[in-house]
Design a protein around this motif. Structure first.
Motif, mmCIF file in Angstrom:
data_model
loop_
_atom_site.group_PDB
_atom_site.id
_atom_site.type_symbol
_atom_site.label_atom_id
_atom_site.label_comp_id
_atom_site.label_asym_id
_atom_site.label_seq_id
_atom_site.Cartn_x
_atom_site.Cartn_y
_atom_site.Cartn_z
ATOM 1 N N THR A 155 51.226 -45.474 -24.216
ATOM 2 C CA THR A 155 50.586 -44.237 -24.685
ATOM 3 C C THR A 155 50.911 -43.909 -26.139
ATOM 4 O O THR A 155 50.001 -43.580 -26.916
ATOM 5 C CB THR A 155 50.971 -43.067 -23.773
ATOM 6 N N TRP A 214 48.963 -46.247 -28.366
ATOM 7 C CA TRP A 214 47.528 -45.957 -28.276
ATOM 8 C C TRP A 214 47.165 -44.750 -29.127
ATOM 9 O O TRP A 214 46.165 -44.756 -29.848
ATOM 10 C CB TRP A 214 47.146 -45.731 -26.823
ATOM 11 N N LYS A 215 47.988 -43.723 -29.087
ATOM 12 C CA LYS A 215 47.715 -42.525 -29.878
ATOM 13 C C LYS A 215 47.872 -42.795 -31.374
ATOM 14 O O LYS A 215 47.073 -42.308 -32.185
ATOM 15 C CB LYS A 215 48.622 -41.386 -29.430
ATOM 16 N N ASP A 216 48.896 -43.568 -31.741
ATOM 17 C CA ASP A 216 49.058 -43.924 -33.154
ATOM 18 C C ASP A 216 47.894 -44.785 -33.640
ATOM 19 O O ASP A 216 47.402 -44.616 -34.768
ATOM 20 C CB ASP A 216 50.374 -44.679 -33.359
ATOM 21 N N ASN A 257 44.770 -44.790 -32.533
ATOM 22 C CA ASN A 257 43.577 -43.963 -32.695
ATOM 23 C C ASN A 257 43.719 -42.972 -33.843
ATOM 24 O O ASN A 257 42.725 -42.621 -34.478
ATOM 25 C CB ASN A 257 43.275 -43.225 -31.392
ATOM 26 N N LYS A 258 44.930 -42.548 -34.118
ATOM 27 C CA LYS A 258 45.148 -41.679 -35.271
ATOM 28 C C LYS A 258 44.826 -42.422 -36.570
ATOM 29 O O LYS A 258 44.201 -41.866 -37.478
ATOM 30 C CB LYS A 258 46.592 -41.179 -35.286
ATOM 31 N N PHE A 278 42.735 -39.901 -27.136
ATOM 32 C CA PHE A 278 44.015 -39.280 -26.772
ATOM 33 C C PHE A 278 44.156 -39.148 -25.257
ATOM 34 O O PHE A 278 44.796 -38.233 -24.754
ATOM 35 C CB PHE A 278 44.126 -37.913 -27.446
ATOM 36 N N GLU A 279 43.549 -40.104 -24.532
ATOM 37 C CA GLU A 279 43.687 -40.137 -23.089
ATOM 38 C C GLU A 279 45.038 -40.745 -22.709
ATOM 39 O O GLU A 279 45.761 -41.287 -23.545
ATOM 40 C CB GLU A 279 42.543 -40.959 -22.479
ATOM 41 N N SER A 280 45.340 -40.693 -21.429
ATOM 42 C CA SER A 280 46.558 -41.318 -20.942
ATOM 43 C C SER A 280 46.425 -42.833 -20.995
ATOM 44 O O SER A 280 45.339 -43.376 -21.232
ATOM 45 C CB SER A 280 46.835 -40.871 -19.508
#
Length: 200
Positions: free
Chosen positions: A24, A27-29, A31-32, A100-102
């Motif tokens: 997670t 993944w968030k980094d 997409n950021k 920003f999904e799980s």
């Protein structure tokens, strides 16, 4: 044709999606970073679109001569820039929904997006389209500028423009060559300070 952009996105995707499993935070980094890239490209595309339209209003650019090379490549530039803008907005919208999904939902999303013959490469290519189309739009705009310079300017101005183009082209090709090296800064340091780096 895509200026090696898919390779970069493919490497980032493979770092995030290892054995079809996602962390997670990564993944968030990931997409950021995508959001930052696409938002910046959207700004550049908007500026370039305004520049292209303003260029058509220049007195030397006779828009009534629709078969002119300068007019044709300017229209091509507008088309590519508009395409880059549209794709960037669509990708930003998609990223806002799924970025920003799980980890489980992100894995399902990637499995759905890469469930084609080309797999992850197809998604990496889609992610690189805004950048590639922006680059092609800028190239076509540069061709339009140079065409009008070579057609309407005097010899001294032409000599100045040609010399400037040669210098800029050399810098661009040098950067492309250097960027493909894995140890760019180490090679530069060795070329600038060989005696210092040679010490034990």
């Amino acid at each position: 044709m895509l200026f090696w952009a898919p390779q970069s996105h493919l490497e980032d995707l493979r770092k995030v999606w290892v054995d079809e499993c996602i962390s997670t935070p990564r993944w968030k980094d990931f997409n950021k970073n995508l959001m930052t890239e696409w938002t910046g490209i959207t700004i550049y595309s908007t500026v370039m679109l305004a520049v292209d339209v303003s260029f058509l209003a220049v007195p030397n650019v006779n828009i009534s001569q629709s078969q002119s090379i300068g007019i044709i490549v300017t229209y091509l530039s507008i088309i590519f820039i508009t395409g880059s803008l549209i794709v960037s907005v669509l990708l930003v919208r998609q990223n806002q929904r799924y970025g920003f999904e799980s980890a489980d939902k992100a894995a399902d999303f990637l499995a759905h997006m890469t469930g084609t013959f080309f797999g992850v490469r197809a998604l990496a290519t889609v992610h690189s389209l805004p950048y590639a189309m922006l680059m092609w739009g800028m190239i076509y705009f540069a061709i339009a500028i140079l065409y009008n310079v070579f057609k309407f300017t005097t010899v001294p101005m032409l000599a100045s423009v040609v010399s400037g183009c040669v210098v800029i082209t050399m810098f661009i090709f040098w950067f492309i060559w250097a960027a493909r090296e894995f140890r760019l800064f180490e090679r530069l340091a060795k070329s600038i300070f060989p005696s210092v780096l040679a010490r034990p």
